[in-house]
Write an enzyme that holds these catalytic residues in place. Sequence first.
Site, PDB file in Angstrom:
ATOM      1  CD  GLU A 182      32.309-102.290  14.166  1.00 54.54           C
ATOM      2  OE1 GLU A 182      33.235-102.759  14.874  1.00 54.54           O
ATOM      3  OE2 GLU A 182      31.351-102.992  13.754  1.00 54.54           O
ATOM      4  CG  HIS A 183      37.017-103.790  12.026  1.00 51.86           C
ATOM      5  ND1 HIS A 183      37.993-104.673  12.394  1.00 51.86           N
ATOM      6  CD2 HIS A 183      35.837-104.379  12.329  1.00 51.86           C
ATOM      7  CE1 HIS A 183      37.443-105.766  12.885  1.00 51.86           C
ATOM      8  NE2 HIS A 183      36.130-105.616  12.860  1.00 51.86           N
ATOM      9  CD  GLU A 205      34.842-109.402  13.153  1.00 50.66           C
ATOM     10  OE1 GLU A 205      35.643-108.507  12.817  1.00 50.66           O
ATOM     11  OE2 GLU A 205      33.747-109.178  13.712  1.00 50.66           O
ATOM     12  CG  HIS A 220      32.084-105.669  10.026  1.00 51.26           C
ATOM     13  ND1 HIS A 220      33.155-106.419   9.613  1.00 51.26           N
ATOM     14  CD2 HIS A 220      32.023-105.799  11.373  1.00 51.26           C
ATOM     15  CE1 HIS A 220      33.719-106.994  10.662  1.00 51.26           C
ATOM     16  NE2 HIS A 220      33.060-106.640  11.737  1.00 51.26           N
TER      17      HIS A 220
END
Lengths: 426, 429
Positions: free
Chosen positions: A68-69, A140, A65
């Site tokens: 991905e950012h 997040e 994740h």
Amino acid sequence: MEKLTFARAGETMYRERLENGLTVFVFPKPEFQKGYAFFATNYGGMDMRFRLDGAWQDTPAGVAHYLEHKMFDTKEGNALQLLAANGASPNAFTSNDITGYYFESTEKFEENLRILLSFVSVPYFTPESVEKERGIIGQEIGMIEDDPEWRVFTNLMSALYLHHPIRVSVAGSVESISHITADTLYACHRAFYDPANMVLCVAGPVDPEAVCAAAREILPPQAGPIAEKDYGPAEPPQAVRALTEEHMEVSSPIFQLGFKGDAPARGEDSLRQELLGELACEVLLGSSSPLYARLYREGLVNRDLSYGYEGMAGCAFLCVGGESKDPEAVRDAVAAEARRLAREGVDPALWERIRKGTYGAKMRGMNSFENLCVGQAKSFFAGWDLLRFPDLFAELKKEDVEDLIARWVTPERTALSVVRPGEGKA
Amino acid sequence: MQTVTQKDLWPGVHFTAVHTTKFKSSVMSVTLMTQLDRETAGANALVPCVLRRGTADHPDMESLSAALDELYGGSIEPVVRKKGETQCVGLVSSFLDDAYALNGERILEPAAALLGEVLLRPYTADGAFCPDYTAGERANLIDRIRGQINDKRVYATKRLIQEMCRDERFGTDKLGDEETVAAVTPQSLWARYQELLRTAEVHVYYCGSAEPERAEAALRSALAALPVSGDREEPGCEIRCGAAFDEPRVVEESLDVSQGKLAMGFRTGGQSCWDGKDYPALVMMNTIFGGTALSKLFLNVREKLSLCYYASSALEKMKGIVLVSSGIEFDKYETARDEILAQLEAIRRGEIEDWELEGARRILIGGHLTALDDQGRQEEFWLGQAAAGLSTTVEELCAQFEHVTREQVAAAAQRLELDTIYFLKGKEA
């Protein structure tokens, strides 16, 4: 490109495997305004332990994740803004098993496609940019940890599974991501972002050959090594814990009820298991089932009840979730209904109705480019083609669904996760 | 290419038909549009939910579901929406397109008939709604109202609207409130339902592969029992030009959360969707401010300063308000607020780069055009137009966005006025 026609679904799909190992799928849709492209790697939150160049590596929860950012960073700036300036709506997601990058646009589609292929295949991060992202991802994580729906599901996974990394949150925790460095991200990109481990799916008013040409032009010409993954020891068939509870600021109890299934095989057997799993849910407590009608009448469930089958490498389960004043009563009623179905079988008229209804609803779902492209990408990684579903659907037997319910919907394989109203963790 | 046909089926009953062959489904909806009012909102919201429980011919959910399964798993959903100060209650349905039926049968006509049956021929007891269904759906609706606290992002915006518009119709939630819903009885709900059928403005919608004439015939026949009425209402919307006080009102609340929510409400100074040629500039302004991943709020407040995980703005086009929503750490309240206001100031001064202006324009146009690729979004668009009494098409709106200038965007921003701030913090903050 190879052209495949799926008559029942009324769809045409072009397919090609490029020299560098990337597989490309294109669904031409001349009547639509937008083009949609989905570029995905067979790498997600659960792929934390892998072997590359002979050495096993353990990476912190949340790397896929985090990566991905950071992939949106480019040497020139930020691909998100570059695409947005072209009128494209880009985004990305990381799930347990895949990471996907996509955009849709009504203008400059091929230019946007080249941007997508480029930023996902060329990593560019610095220690400073990785450090800066930690705050955003921390926020997040804070946001999803406040989400009762997320917690009730995550708790269910730890109640069902002993080893499988589906137990671990895709985003990781503030603690686990504190160990991620630029080097970790480069290593994971090298391990999993090789074209041979990826797929490109496109739908829209596009020329299939032009899509392949863009991929050949932007991506590396040859395939590299692909990491071997490890999900730990084999899972026992039973759930780890029958019940898991937590208190949060919610208005009424919310729950997820899970039934641990058998890990899917590769290929069309996995599609078959998915369809049987979905039909099992429909038969047990779908909106046309006698049990749903009774639970609804008694105020034990409402219209937000959702249910389905989930399958990925090393694990599969059925889950049912929603709001209920008495989640234990829902669990017990489902167990009783499963015993009744084992005894009496599924009513043949109900079976025919549910088959017809599920077929139509799945077919309507194919309107969405996202369903089509994300679905085909996941199917491809699992070894089958999405649009084969109408053909397999026609072969499914009532007895197969009864058998799946008898094997999976048993007390040992059941776990219930509840979030109840009241002061929680903070 | 698709074509849009609009006409009145009966006085006050408007019909929009979108003809297209590109989908595998057809979407039909019937929506009753009425003035949003605290006294009636709860009962209105309850009506479609109780209707969906059973009809004269399909008296319970099992038989209704069976009928839907026979139509290839069609769906008929009770839907409550708010467009400006118009409450829209009704049924939205989706069915498999005739082309995909396994035996070549027609689906449109029986589907329309079932939709009409759910709306107009409910299951009744003693000349009113059945007490069981009323009580069950009343409890569900109260749960939904209470459940609005579960998603803190949505909750913060709802609380902001409640506080900012506390003496306007807009301050009423689309679902009404717990107190008025709890007071509903089978008889009072029946009276409300009859009143709606007689007086509400009605929007009937179809999108699919059937010729408009065929869709019209199917829906006319399905809705033939709708009372013919010459005086269906035309709900309005009050627009306040400026903030109520010189200083913005600040409302703070604490809940058991780990991330704070900052919501800010602005008046547009009277600008709305009825402003003809000025309206596209207002939309562009909101897009540049906080509408996209290219926006000033996203790029500066989120990306550059890492102040929050999300920061966005939304325009309520009929009501003339702009709502900013952000998720922040508790101790960043002042910094985030000041930065959000600083970004608005920059737009007011016309500090908009070419790429910001053109990017926003491309995204807006692309975003509008892609609605044509999605039956649900297209239905939503046309309901919004019907509620506002506008007939501008998606393509026409897009053409207007092409001509908006930087000066017009700055002028639209200059008229914005901060009215109310809502801050949701943690218990221990």
